[in-house]
Design a protein around this motif. Structure first.
Motif, PDB file in Angstrom:
ATOM      1  N   THR A  97      -0.039  -4.231   7.412  1.00  0.00           N
ATOM      2  CA  THR A  97      -0.353  -5.428   6.634  1.00  0.00           C
ATOM      3  C   THR A  97      -1.591  -5.133   5.798  1.00  0.00           C
ATOM      4  N   VAL A  98      -1.585  -5.576   4.545  1.00  0.00           N
ATOM      5  CA  VAL A  98      -2.736  -5.348   3.670  1.00  0.00           C
ATOM      6  C   VAL A  98      -3.946  -6.077   4.250  1.00  0.00           C
ATOM      7  N   ARG A  99      -4.972  -5.311   4.569  1.00  0.00           N
ATOM      8  CA  ARG A  99      -6.206  -5.864   5.121  1.00  0.00           C
ATOM      9  C   ARG A  99      -7.110  -6.356   3.995  1.00  0.00           C
ATOM     10  N   PRO A 100      -7.858  -7.423   4.234  1.00  0.00           N
ATOM     11  CA  PRO A 100      -8.782  -7.907   3.193  1.00  0.00           C
ATOM     12  C   PRO A 100      -9.736  -6.811   2.711  1.00  0.00           C
ATOM     13  N   SER A 101     -10.161  -5.919   3.610  1.00  0.00           N
ATOM     14  CA  SER A 101     -11.100  -4.854   3.216  1.00  0.00           C
ATOM     15  C   SER A 101     -10.459  -3.825   2.283  1.00  0.00           C
ATOM     16  N   TRP A 102      -9.143  -3.854   2.147  1.00  0.00           N
ATOM     17  CA  TRP A 102      -8.450  -2.927   1.256  1.00  0.00           C
ATOM     18  C   TRP A 102      -8.275  -3.482  -0.150  1.00  0.00           C
ATOM     19  N   THR A 103      -8.700  -4.725  -0.375  1.00  0.00           N
ATOM     20  CA  THR A 103      -8.469  -5.341  -1.679  1.00  0.00           C
ATOM     21  C   THR A 103      -9.682  -5.171  -2.586  1.00  0.00           C
TER      22      THR A 103
ATOM     23  N   TYR B 264     -11.630  -6.386  -6.574  1.00  0.00           N
ATOM     24  CA  TYR B 264     -12.128  -7.576  -7.263  1.00  0.00           C
ATOM     25  C   TYR B 264     -11.013  -8.415  -7.879  1.00  0.00           C
ATOM     26  N   ASN B 265      -9.794  -7.884  -8.006  1.00  0.00           N
ATOM     27  CA  ASN B 265      -8.640  -8.657  -8.470  1.00  0.00           C
ATOM     28  C   ASN B 265      -7.856  -9.240  -7.297  1.00  0.00           C
ATOM     29  N   ASP B 266      -8.364  -9.049  -6.090  1.00  0.00           N
ATOM     30  CA  ASP B 266      -7.745  -9.525  -4.857  1.00  0.00           C
ATOM     31  C   ASP B 266      -6.402  -8.862  -4.571  1.00  0.00           C
ATOM     32  N   HIS B 267      -6.201  -7.661  -5.113  1.00  0.00           N
ATOM     33  CA  HIS B 267      -4.986  -6.934  -4.733  1.00  0.00           C
ATOM     34  C   HIS B 267      -5.355  -5.570  -4.171  1.00  0.00           C
ATOM     35  N   LEU B 268      -4.372  -4.929  -3.566  1.00  0.00           N
ATOM     36  CA  LEU B 268      -4.586  -3.642  -2.904  1.00  0.00           C
ATOM     37  C   LEU B 268      -5.276  -2.685  -3.866  1.00  0.00           C
ATOM     38  N   SER B 269      -6.401  -2.160  -3.449  1.00  0.00           N
ATOM     39  CA  SER B 269      -7.205  -1.265  -4.273  1.00  0.00           C
ATOM     40  C   SER B 269      -6.547   0.111  -4.383  1.00  0.00           C
ATOM     41  N   GLU B 270      -6.891   0.832  -5.434  1.00  0.00           N
ATOM     42  CA  GLU B 270      -6.270   2.139  -5.668  1.00  0.00           C
ATOM     43  C   GLU B 270      -6.396   3.077  -4.473  1.00  0.00           C
ATOM     44  N   TYR B 271      -7.586   3.169  -3.906  1.00  0.00           N
ATOM     45  CA  TYR B 271      -7.771   4.086  -2.778  1.00  0.00           C
ATOM     46  C   TYR B 271      -6.888   3.693  -1.597  1.00  0.00           C
TER      47      TYR B 271
ATOM     48  N   ALA C 179       0.092  -5.750  -4.542  1.00  0.00           N
ATOM     49  CA  ALA C 179       0.140  -6.175  -3.142  1.00  0.00           C
ATOM     50  C   ALA C 179      -1.178  -6.884  -2.863  1.00  0.00           C
ATOM     51  N   TYR C 180      -1.111  -7.993  -2.118  1.00  0.00           N
ATOM     52  CA  TYR C 180      -2.272  -8.835  -1.860  1.00  0.00           C
ATOM     53  C   TYR C 180      -2.619  -8.852  -0.375  1.00  0.00           C
ATOM     54  N   SER C 181      -3.841  -9.264  -0.092  1.00  0.00           N
ATOM     55  CA  SER C 181      -4.295  -9.377   1.287  1.00  0.00           C
ATOM     56  C   SER C 181      -3.280 -10.174   2.104  1.00  0.00           C
ATOM     57  N   GLY C 182      -2.915  -9.636   3.257  1.00  0.00           N
ATOM     58  CA  GLY C 182      -1.960 -10.281   4.144  1.00  0.00           C
ATOM     59  C   GLY C 182      -0.516  -9.910   3.896  1.00  0.00           C
ATOM     60  N   ASP C 183      -0.218  -9.236   2.780  1.00  0.00           N
ATOM     61  CA  ASP C 183       1.166  -8.842   2.506  1.00  0.00           C
ATOM     62  C   ASP C 183       1.647  -7.824   3.542  1.00  0.00           C
ATOM     63  N   PRO C 184       2.855  -8.009   4.056  1.00  0.00           N
ATOM     64  CA  PRO C 184       3.410  -7.045   5.004  1.00  0.00           C
ATOM     65  C   PRO C 184       4.040  -5.873   4.243  1.00  0.00           C
ATOM     66  N   LEU C 185       3.758  -4.664   4.692  1.00  0.00           N
ATOM     67  CA  LEU C 185       4.246  -3.460   4.023  1.00  0.00           C
ATOM     68  C   LEU C 185       5.165  -2.670   4.940  1.00  0.00           C
ATOM     69  N   LEU C 186       6.200  -2.102   4.374  1.00  0.00           N
ATOM     70  CA  LEU C 186       7.123  -1.219   5.076  1.00  0.00           C
ATOM     71  C   LEU C 186       7.194   0.079   4.268  1.00  0.00           C
ATOM     72  N   LEU C 187       6.975   1.205   4.930  1.00  0.00           N
ATOM     73  CA  LEU C 187       6.926   2.496   4.255  1.00  0.00           C
ATOM     74  C   LEU C 187       8.126   3.342   4.646  1.00  0.00           C
ATOM     75  N   THR C 188       8.723   4.012   3.661  1.00  0.00           N
ATOM     76  CA  THR C 188       9.788   4.962   3.949  1.00  0.00           C
ATOM     77  C   THR C 188       9.381   6.338   3.428  1.00  0.00           C
ATOM     78  N   ILE C 189       9.978   7.362   4.047  1.00  0.00           N
ATOM     79  CA  ILE C 189       9.735   8.753   3.654  1.00  0.00           C
ATOM     80  C   ILE C 189      11.071   9.446   3.486  1.00  0.00           C
ATOM     81  N   GLN C 190      11.184  10.169   2.383  1.00  0.00           N
ATOM     82  CA  GLN C 190      12.350  11.009   2.125  1.00  0.00           C
ATOM     83  C   GLN C 190      11.869  12.450   1.966  1.00  0.00           C
ATOM     84  N   VAL C 191      12.484  13.372   2.689  1.00  0.00           N
ATOM     85  CA  VAL C 191      12.158  14.788   2.523  1.00  0.00           C
ATOM     86  C   VAL C 191      13.007  15.305   1.365  1.00  0.00           C
TER      87      VAL C 191
END
Length: 161
Positions: free
Chosen positions: A11-17, A19-26, A69-81
């Motif tokens: 889940t997107v943590r507030p500390s990851w957002t 000044y635009n309140d969305h997921l930061s680049e890093y 993506a905004y604070s609190g958004d649930p994320l699901l990650l997939t990986i393809q080799v």
């Protein structure tokens, strides 16, 4: 075996957002890195493996930001080799919004297997190569994701238009 693999949610943590309140680049890279770590542990690249003098190092990463993506958004990650040889691993990550299914971002990565004691690229040990090959083969029927191998550039234009 899932194709692509779905091994990590967060889940997107507030500390990851930012000044635009969305997921930061890093934080995009942080989340993709966490997903890689889950995959690596599943393949046997964990603390004991690293203590034996081996690891995977990222040689190159290409991030594509698709939606915010905004604070609190649930994320699901997939990986393809996408590819594998005796020393390199080519991965493609997709970050989805868990509820909407929207693709938020993708990351293409090239990783190198490294002998950490010699500080140089080295062949995968046979057991690890066998596990990675099984995943690659299970993903071989998947389409190559949009954006793989994308080159970043500004097309040149004649100054007179």
């Amino acid at each position: 075996m899932d194709a692509p693999l779905c091994l990590h949610t967060t889940t997107v943590r507030p500390s990851w957002t930012d000044y635009n309140d969305h997921l930061s680049e890093y934080a995009y890279l942080l989340v993709f890195g966490d997903s890689s770590d889950v995959f690596f542990r599943r393949m046997g690249v964990e603390e004991r493996y690293r203590a034996q003098g081996h690891s995977l190092y990222t040689a190159e990463t290409h991030l594509h930001h698709r939606r915010e993506a905004y604070s609190g958004d649930p994320l699901l990650l997939t990986i393809q080799v996408l590819g594998l040889d005796d020393k390199r691993l080519h991965l493609f990550h997709t970050m989805h919004h868990s509820r909407s299914g929207d693709i938020l971002a993708t990351a293409e990565q090239l990783l190198l297997h490294v002998d950490t004691r010699a500080r140089r690229v080295a062949p995968f040990p046979a057991p690890l190569l066998t596990r990675l090959t099984a995943v690659r083969d299970a993903h071989a029927h998947l389409d190559v994701p949009d954006g793989v191998g994308h080159v970043m550039a500004i097309p040149s234009h004649d100054a007179t238009g």
